[in-house]
Scaffold this active site. Structure first.
Site, PDB file in Angstrom:
ATOM      1  CG  ASN A  82      -1.941  -1.141   1.143  1.00 37.83           C
ATOM      2  OD1 ASN A  82      -2.558  -1.395   0.119  1.00 37.83           O
ATOM      3  ND2 ASN A  82      -2.064  -1.861   2.244  1.00 37.83           N
TER       4      ASN A  82
ATOM      5  NE  ARG B 296       4.737   5.810   3.428  1.00 37.80           N
ATOM      6  CZ  ARG B 296       5.487   5.997   4.497  1.00 37.80           C
ATOM      7  NH1 ARG B 296       6.495   6.837   4.455  1.00 37.80           N
ATOM      8  NH2 ARG B 296       5.254   5.348   5.631  1.00 37.80           N
TER       9      ARG B 296
ATOM     10  CE  LYS C 109       2.342  -6.049  -5.730  1.00 35.41           C
ATOM     11  NZ  LYS C 109       2.839  -4.775  -5.192  1.00 35.41           N
TER      12      LYS C 109
ATOM     13  CG  ASP D  49      -0.644  -4.445  -7.943  1.00 39.13           C
ATOM     14  OD1 ASP D  49      -1.058  -4.504  -9.129  1.00 39.13           O
ATOM     15  OD2 ASP D  49       0.255  -3.672  -7.591  1.00 39.13           O
TER      16      ASP D  49
END
Length: 276
Positions: free
Chosen positions: A122, A127, A215, A234
């Site tokens: 996520n 990031r 995944k 995903d």
């Protein structure tokens, strides 16, 4: 380090941006001062790369190229042959492969790939890179003279607590990282055996780790264990498959499904208008 010395040279076997910034590894960066240079670390070594007129230049000795980077960049594989085989499966896949012909599947260190993809959940690529970089700086060892840190070993991470990981700001992933490290360091998950056995074994073993679903396991197997038949799926990839290759399934791509996935992922990422 005053500046990299480019001591080794390669023919133009791969594209730096397509391979190093396609979401399969998170420790490679483009130099802000010189965008033609990429740098990163793997196997406790730092490497700088740049494109030259007739190929690629690397800041390593010919000996390190042969012993480390030749394998890491999968330079012994004939990607032109694989690309041609995959292109014959679908006109859309042929177009996607032609759009990014310079992608290669890196042979990353298994623990680093597993831990990185646990942190990737996520998150976007930018990031994830920040999270992995901070993880190395906080818990890895400095690589002499570079200002860059090694990837923390499972043994080092296994000794940490959730409180130790709190400054990393990895959120709900912290217990997953610790569980992975403890299971690997303690021998409950044998990464060498995962490497040696078929992908089905690895899928079952890695999913014994808290927070590792299909995944993450598939990504770790493809990018850390070089199980090239693996095809991470995903929400984004499911949309891309439905839009670009309706009726096709990962197993339809055969032993190089992982490279097909990279072509489709990169093509879709660069063409967001396809999904409007």
């Amino acid at each position: 380090m005053s500046g990299p010395v480019f001591a080794a040279k390669l023919p133009p076997l791969f594209d730096l941006a397509q391979t190093l910034d396609c979401g399969q590894a998170f420790r490679w960066k483009q130099s802000e001062e010189n965008p033609g240079i990429w740098y990163g670390a793997a196997y406790d070594r730092v490497l700088y790369l740049r494109a030259a007129e007739d190929g690629l230049e690397l800041s390593c000795s010919p000996e390190d190229l042969a012993s480390v980077w030749q394998d890491y960049f999968d330079l012994d594989e004939d990607y032109a042959r694989i690309r041609q085989e995959l292109s014959g499966l679908s006109p859309v896949l042929k177009e996607a492969a032609a759009f990014a012909p310079g992608i290669r599947i890196l042979r990353q260190e298994p623990w680093e790939a597993l831990c990185s993809f646990i942190m990737s959940q996520n998150n976007n690529i930018s990031r994830i890179k920040g999270l992995v970089g901070n993880f190395c700086r906080m818990f890895g060892e400095p690589i002499a003279g570079t200002g860059i840190y090694s990837f923390p070993t499972p043994q080092a991470v296994a000794s940490l607590s959730e409180e130790d990981l709190a400054p990393l700001r990895s959120g709900y992933r912290a217990p997953y990282i610790l569980d992975a490290a403890r299971k690997v360091a303690g021998g409950e998950i044998d990464l060498r055996r995962v490497m040696d056995e078929p992908p089905g074994f690895g899928r079952e073993e890695l999913r014994k780790i808290k927070g590792v679903g299909p995944k993450v396991a598939e990504c770790a197997l493809l990018y850390g264990f070089h199980k090239t038949e693996c095809f991470p799926l995903d929400v984004w990839m499911k949309r891309a498959m439905a839009r670009l290759l309706p009726g096709m399934a990962p197993e339809d791509f055969g032993p190089n499904a992982g490279l097909a996935q990279q072509y489709i992922f990169h093509y879709s990422r660069m063409h967001p208008e396809l999904f409007e």
